[in-house]
Motif scaffolding. Structure first.
Motif, PDB file in Angstrom:
ATOM      1  N   LEU A 224       0.836  -1.200   0.000  1.00 41.74           N
ATOM      2  CA  LEU A 224       0.000   0.000   0.000  1.00 41.74           C
ATOM      3  C   LEU A 224       0.878   1.261   0.000  1.00 41.74           C
ATOM      4  N   VAL A 226       3.887   1.476  -1.281  1.00 43.03           N
ATOM      5  CA  VAL A 226       4.451   1.608  -2.629  1.00 43.03           C
ATOM      6  C   VAL A 226       3.425   2.254  -3.558  1.00 43.03           C
ATOM      7  N   ALA A 227       2.164   1.803  -3.414  1.00 40.02           N
ATOM      8  CA  ALA A 227       1.104   2.365  -4.259  1.00 40.02           C
ATOM      9  C   ALA A 227       0.967   3.869  -4.020  1.00 40.02           C
ATOM     10  N   GLY A 230       3.548   5.581  -5.841  1.00 45.62           N
ATOM     11  CA  GLY A 230       3.160   5.547  -7.256  1.00 45.62           C
ATOM     12  C   GLY A 230       2.139   6.613  -7.599  1.00 45.62           C
TER      13      GLY A 230
ATOM     14  N   ILE B 126      -2.397  -5.464  -4.534  1.00 50.20           N
ATOM     15  CA  ILE B 126      -2.530  -5.143  -3.117  1.00 50.20           C
ATOM     16  C   ILE B 126      -3.397  -6.183  -2.407  1.00 50.20           C
ATOM     17  N   LEU B 185       1.856   4.438 -12.399  1.00 54.17           N
ATOM     18  CA  LEU B 185       1.481   3.905 -11.086  1.00 54.17           C
ATOM     19  C   LEU B 185       1.488   2.390 -11.119  1.00 54.17           C
ATOM     20  N   THR B 188       5.014   1.007 -10.997  1.00 52.83           N
ATOM     21  CA  THR B 188       5.633   1.132  -9.672  1.00 52.83           C
ATOM     22  C   THR B 188       5.196  -0.031  -8.791  1.00 52.83           C
ATOM     23  N   VAL B 189       3.882  -0.331  -8.840  1.00 55.26           N
ATOM     24  CA  VAL B 189       3.358  -1.436  -8.037  1.00 55.26           C
ATOM     25  C   VAL B 189       3.935  -2.769  -8.509  1.00 55.26           C
TER      26      VAL B 189
END
Lengths: 267, 267
Positions: A224, A226-227, A230, B126, B185, B188-189
């Motif tokens: 979460l 990391v998100a 992002g 996630i 985004l 990145t995840v």
């Protein structure tokens, strides 16, 4: 533990619904994790449903059925894997070892369903020619049947015949295979990730892939977190490029103006 | 332009069209014409209102041609189509056919990327990460988000109907920017996903006299998550080769896992 008739009915209904869902509202369909969760609820063991669904989910990240390509059906895999994990009591890796081959075999039935609907397409063609709108509409909706049955029937058969067959398979399975499948369960998500990277313009945005990797592997930031990073990077990117779009437009305008001026001078 | 038809699409009809698109766009999907039947079924109420007899048949035949786009945003095309048809009637046949074939590809590209890849990747990563730790919250939130998206699909038809062709050219640049930010985004995840969800331990231990070297420890000193990165790179590279499909890669990785386990390299 034995599976009850009610559980078989519910799981069969879930299988029918999940493919229709995938084609229409997309609430659980397409997502093994969510199908696994519901299968887990039906089987009375949410934890194993989540584990089976979650593992399969990671294998198919970003894999879609675009343009009519068939992909491994890990939705059916999640249903069958969860059901047999609970009835056999053999846990996650056994379930994955079962769900993956089931998902691969199910590709054939997906192809069959897409092919069967060609029959209704031809009936639609025919009724258009006689201007029978009611019959046209009816035959379009019949498409539901091949789709739903392509998932529901195999699941029903596997669940009713399953217990005996699965027990035989478990006893006969050699050590190298079970151990190997366990390793496979651990590294199979690389396929989903690699497919996703192939689909996305990874070369253009590779810096962000590295940032994400660095945060998780070196700094151990949870997903979460990391998100969130992002999202922040996404905002920055949008803001910066939005400015250049606006600027670019203004520049073009002023340049056009200059061109006009030049023209006047030359005249 | 002479307005021969007084028929106008009502708000109630727009709702009906939305419902029809939601439930039928892919329900008779087939290899021959893909989503053609879904489109035809969706616009049928409008066709019946605008045309009779031969005209009706002609327009049904036109709408029964090959069509394939993204079901989440395809109704934007339908919105434009009915806005044109209710004004121009049968005269618009060729224009509408061109509009449909011209827009289905680009819309499929944008829609598949956002709804088929980016959103499932972010929520899937996630919530699968949480699910593997026995936590269903992520999965439940994801399901609620999917329900929310169903309602977000509704205004898109109206947008197409009222704004017509204008929006495609006007917003295309910002839409690309938004898509890019979302992709960023997503990547990145995914970067964070590689070391967290791919589990590959190296049990190999080197012994020489008093020296004991654990290979995994050495690998960790080079880079934590090195094996997952190498595996992703390998599969990514292989997917770029001709005739390599996702299904073949899953089988390849399973065989690879069994072999590496047998050699005691992974375990």
């Amino acid at each position: 533990m034995h599976i009850t008739i009610l559980q078989i009915i519910l799981l069969t209904a879930l299988s029918f619904w999940m493919i229709i869902d995938q084609l229409t509202v997309v609430v659980i369909g397409n997502f093994p994790l969510l199908v696994g969760l519901i299968a887990g609820v039906i089987m009375g063991d949410v934890k194993i449903g989540l584990a089976v669904g979650g593992t399969l989910q990671l294998m198919v990240l970003g894999v879609g059925t675009y343009g009519g390509a068939s992909i491994p059906d890990f939705l059916t895999g999640a249903v069958v894997g969860t059901a047999f994990a609970v009835t056999s009591g053999k846990g996650l890796n056994f379930a994955i070892g079962l769900a993956v081959p089931v998902g691969l075999l199910m590709v054939q039935l997906d192809v069959l369903a897409r092919f069967s609907n060609t029959y209704f397409q031809h009936r639609v063609d025919k009724y258009i020619n006689v201007n029978d709108t009611k019959a046209v509409e009816r035959n379009i909706l019949y498409g539901t049947i091949p789709w739903g049955l392509s998932r529901a029937l195999p699941v029903l058969i596997m669940l009713t015949l399953g217990n005996g067959i699965v027990n035989v398979i478990i006893k006969r399975m050699p050590e190298w295979l079970t151990g190997g499948l366990q390793v496979a369960g651990g590294i199979l998500p690389v396929v989903g990730i690699a497919i996703l990277l192939r689909y996305l313009p990874t070369a253009k945005f590779v810096a962000y892939l590295i940032i994400g990797f660095f945060l998780a592997s070196y700094l151990k930031v949870p997903m979460l977190g990391v998100a969130l990073v992002g999202v922040a990077l996404g905002f920055i990117y949008y803001e910066n490029h939005n400015k250049t779009i606006v600027k670019g437009a203004n520049q073009e305008e002023s340049q056009e103006g200059e061109d006009l001026d030049d023209g006047e001078y030359e005249d | 332009m002479a307005n021969t038809k007084t028929n106008q699409v009502t708000t109630k009809q727009l709702h009906q069209i939305n419902r029809r698109w939601l439930w039928s766009s892919q329900i008779c999907w087939n290899y021959e014409k893909m989503m053609a039947t879904g489109y035809l079924y969706t616009v049928m109420p409008v066709l019946k209102m605008l045309y009779k007899d031969d005209e009706l048949r002609e327009m049904m035949i036109m709408h029964n041609q090959f069509f394939n786009t993204n079901p989440f945003i395809g109704q934007l095309i339908i919105g434009m189509d009915i806005a044109i048809e209710e004004k121009e009637g049968i005269k618009s046949k060729e224009a509408v056919a061109g509009l449909k074939t011209g827009l289905m590809g680009p819309f499929a590209g944008v829609g598949d990327t956002i709804f088929g890849v980016i959103i499932p990747t972010i929520f899937g990563s996630i919530s699968a990460y949480m699910a593997l730790r026995g936590n269903p919250i992520g999965a439940i939130i994801w399901m609620l988000v999917n329900i929310g998206i169903v309602f977000l699909r509704y205004p898109i038809l109206k947008l197409g109907y009222t704004q017509g062709a204008k929006i495609v050219s006007e917003y295309s640049e910002r839409l690309n920017l938004l898509t890019d930010s979302a992709i960023l985004l997503g990547l990145t995840v995914v970067g964070a996903l590689i070391p967290t969800v791919v589990t590959a331990k190296v049990p190999f231990v080197y012994r020489s006299g008093k020296v004991v070297l654990k290979l995994q420890t050495i690998l960790n000193q080079i880079m934590p998550g090195l094996i997952p990165v190498l595996l992703v790179a390998l599969v990514y590279w292989m997917l770029g080769r001709k005739k390599v499909t996702s299904t073949k890669m899953i089988i390849f990785v399973m065989v690879l896992a069994i072999v590496l386990k047998a050699l005691n390299i992974l375990g």
